[in-house]
Design an enzyme around this catalytic site. Structure first.
Site, short mmCIF file in Angstrom:
data_model
loop_
_atom_site.label_atom_id
_atom_site.label_comp_id
_atom_site.label_asym_id
_atom_site.label_seq_id
_atom_site.Cartn_x
_atom_site.Cartn_y
_atom_site.Cartn_z
N GLU A 1 12.15 -24.48 49.77
CA GLU A 1 13.44 -24.52 50.44
C GLU A 1 13.16 -24.23 51.90
OE1 GLU A 1 17.91 -22.56 50.51
OE2 GLU A 1 16.16 -21.30 50.18
N ASP B 1 12.69 -19.90 47.04
CA ASP B 1 13.89 -19.60 47.81
C ASP B 1 13.52 -19.06 49.19
OD1 ASP B 1 16.84 -19.27 47.79
OD2 ASP B 1 16.35 -17.15 48.03
#
Length: 686
Positions: free
Chosen positions: A459, A430
């Site tokens: 990400e 993330d």
């Protein structure tokens, strides 16, 4: 043993973080510049983790003093490749009026998405913000600092050359290690592959005499006698700009050559299914690990072989990204043993499991943040603080950024990695763009040295190739995602999708880097909410017929419109589900859909909207023969009649003959005329 990491490259003015690997927070570490290019005035701060901001081109030799001795790290610095960039927003499109008390803010990767410091100026009927940025596409947001800080998302293209690419291979002879670099120029630039230079670097961690390496053009040799055990050799492509480095690891004793930048072989043909964990049970049930396990037969039936679970650790939020305990599963989902049972059940079905690793920030309820905010000795430096306020991205005030200049933080997060990597098959990371490259490089080598099959998915928004260099295997393909939205909304012709592979190559992604293709995820509105079902079908078909790793977001195949709603098991769209399943099964059965490139073909729309139709070819090497498929996609609700090259007119998705009747064809038509409702996949005769 302390490790300073591999050699690095950068440009003048672009900082690089220097940090010890595998640190002991109770020990002392110190960096110094041993040698620098002539004219450099750079000095390093005192501390275990420092920033080197080079001021001239050349090579900087930095020394890390650690408890176990001194270690060398080299940084090759190229010319600053940035140029003037001008962001503009018409006043009548702004979320902030000129006479409002609030001021318009702009943020993006160029300022680390920190909201506030950068304020556009009012210039007539436009807001304007000027800075210097490297060539390429730059995503950015305009917003209201007191409201939606991401009200308007756009991209600015700064003109200029792309980045060259390189692949490094090695072989062992009786006398030497022979290295061959295959360089590639950006596909849309005018210079040739032969115009790309290649620089070779030995990894100082291996203690090999650098003068032993001889270089001739794109080839290099290193005597076996110069190597004691293992050596790592890096290659960097250089043209108008420099590109992402590749490297090989050679073990002289075992006579092996490995390419550590390569993704796991299984991932090259994987299909990912993302589950927003707490909504997957659907109906009136609360989701638990056991209830996910009970629904695994659906994933097997659908045809996916990799399950990405949004965070499963303790968190006060339903989405799970505000983590408060990194070493235990969320109590509402189940125990650690039940989570591991879920993973085992997935493995029994041939499904790998990807764990959502959240290490850019913690939740504001994490005890360490509370202690940091209270000023407790030893905890204040765990988080980034500025003017007495915790630093965060966007308006995410409840998820403060961790401070990677703290050895205690780095040690803590490495322990988190060690805790969960043995349990699962990969990490989706993330906010990867908020974590320093130095940490990702350490994480990759820490995990994949012993487990090269472990998958690392970033990400990284927007798309940037630097995160492939000894860091990630698989990347969020925001380039294709945004283009699919533009096509679906009617803002771009379907044919523009064929430009995406070249745009990604121009950005500098190596050919062996994997791209995750998707139409929606847990952070974006459903495609069906932004476009219609006809466009959704064609967009999904694009992700499953383009090279790369397709990802299906839970409920996408059921026609869901709420991006984090409960799974529509009972009231979903069965026909749309069947369409997804046909695509997934066809991709699994056809090698040409899992490898190779997108190739343009001649095609023409006889009946329908030409701007809503695109066709292309996929070719896969099948031994001595090549299997070729032609794909035609229609983003419009009304069927289109399309002239394609000579194909076998059986649609592999449905098994039906899609060739129109002879009476509907013009005499002398070269090729085959087919009816395309949403997607057609046909073989091309050998």
């Amino acid at each position: 043993m302390t490790d300073p990491g591999p050699p690095r490259t950068t440009t003048v003015g672009d900082s690089i973080q220097l940090a010890p690997w595998n640190p002991d927070p109770d020990e002392r570490y110190h960096w110094r510049i041993e040698s620098a290019p002539e004219g450099s005035e750079v000095v390093l701060d005192d501390g275990p983790v420092v920033e080197l901001c080079p001021d001239v081109t050349g090579t900087y030799e930095c020394i890390l003093s650690a408890p176990d001795g001194e270690h060398t790290k080299r940084i090759r610095v190229f010319e600053d490749d940035s140029r003037p960039a001008r962001f503009e927003l018409p006043v009548d499109e702004s979320p902030v009026a000129p006479d409002d008390d609030g001021e318009l803010v702009i943020h993006g990767p160029f300022n680390e998405h920190i909201v506030g410091p950068e304020r556009p100026r009012l210039d007539g009927d436009k807001y304007v913000y000027e800075t210097d940025l490297p060539p390429g596409e730059h995503m950015h947001f305009f917003g209201d600092p007191d409201g939606d800080v991401r009200a308007i998302r756009d991209k600015l293209t700064v003109p200029g050359p792309g980045k060259p690419r390189v692949r490094l291979d090695a072989e062992l002879t009786d006398e030497d290690v022979v290295l061959t670099a295959t360089a590639r120029a950006p596909p849309t630039d005018e210079y040739a592959d032969s115009d790309v230079d290649v620089e070779f670097y030995l990894d100082d961690r291996d203690g090999v005499d650098r003068t032993a390496l001889s270089v001739t053009g794109h080839e290099a040799r290193l005597p076996r006698s110069a190597v004691d055990g293992e050596v790592r050799i890096h290659a960097v492509p250089v043209a108008e700009r420099h590109g992402v480095a590749d490297y090989v690891r050679i073990d002289i004793d075992s006579e092996t050559v490995t390419r550590p930048n390569e993704p796991p072989e299984w991932a090259e043909s994987a299909t990912i299914y993302e589950v927003f964990v707490r909504e997957f049970a659907g109906g009136r049930l609360d989701t638990t690990f056991e209830r996910i396990e009970e629904r695994l037969d659906y994933l097997d039936w659908l045809g996916v072989d990799c399950l990405w679970l949004t965070p499963v650790l303790e968190s006060p939020t339903r989405h799970g990204y505000h983590i408060t305990d990194y070493f235990d599963t969320a109590s509402d989902l189940g125990t650690r043993e039940e989570f591991e049972a879920l993973v085992d059940a997935c493995h029994d079905r041939g499904i790998r499991v990807v764990f959502d690793l959240v290490i850019n920030h913690t939740g504001a309820d994490h005890p360490y943040f509370q202690l940091s905010a209270a000023g407790v000795d030893g905890y204040r430096e765990w988080y980034e603080w500025e003017d007495g306020e915790p630093r965060h991205y966007f308006n995410w005030s409840t998820i403060p950024n961790l401070n990677f200049e703290s050895l205690a933080v780095r040690r803590f997060l490495l322990d988190v990695v060690d805790e969960w990597a043995p349990v699962v098959d990969g990490f989706r990371t993330d906010v990867a763009w908020g974590v320093p490259h130095s940490f990702w490089k350490e994480l990759r080598e820490r995990i994949k040295r012993d487990d090269p099959e472990f998958l690392l998915l970033d990400e990284k928004i927007p798309h940037e190739p630097e995160y492939h260099e000894a860091e990630f295997d698989l990347h969020y393909d925001t380039t294709l995602y945004r283009q699919l939205l533009d096509v679906g909304r009617g803002d771009a012709p379907a044919e523009s999708l064929l430009d995406v592979p070249d745009r990604i190559a121009d950005a500098g992604f190596p050919e062996y880097a994997l791209q995750m293709r998707y139409v929606e995820n847990h952070d974006e509105e459903r495609y069906l909410e932004q476009c219609d079902e006809a466009a959704l079908r064609a967009a999904v078909a694009t992700t499953l017929t383009f090279p790369g790793v397709p990802m299906v977001y839970y409920g996408q195949e059921r026609g869901m419109t709420g991006y984090r709603d409960r799974m529509a098991w009972v009231d979903g769209d069965d026909e749309l589900t069947a369409f997804h399943r046909r695509l997934l099964r066809t991709r699994d059965e056809e090698p040409a859909l899992r490898g190779g490139d997108v190739t343009r073909v001649e095609w023409d729309v006889v009946d329908g909207d030409h701007g809503r139709v695109v066709a292309f070819e996929r070719v896969a090497d099948a031994g001595d023969d090549e299997e070729s498929l032609v794909i035609a996609l229609n983003f419009e609700a009304e069927p289109a009649v399309v002239d394609l090259p000579t194909i076998e007119p059986t649609d592999l998705l449905t098994g039906e003959d899609v060739e129109v009747s002879t009476s509907e064809r013009d005499e002398g038509t070269d090729g085959v005329r087919v009816r395309v409702e949403d997607a057609v996949v046909c073989r091309r005769p050998k």
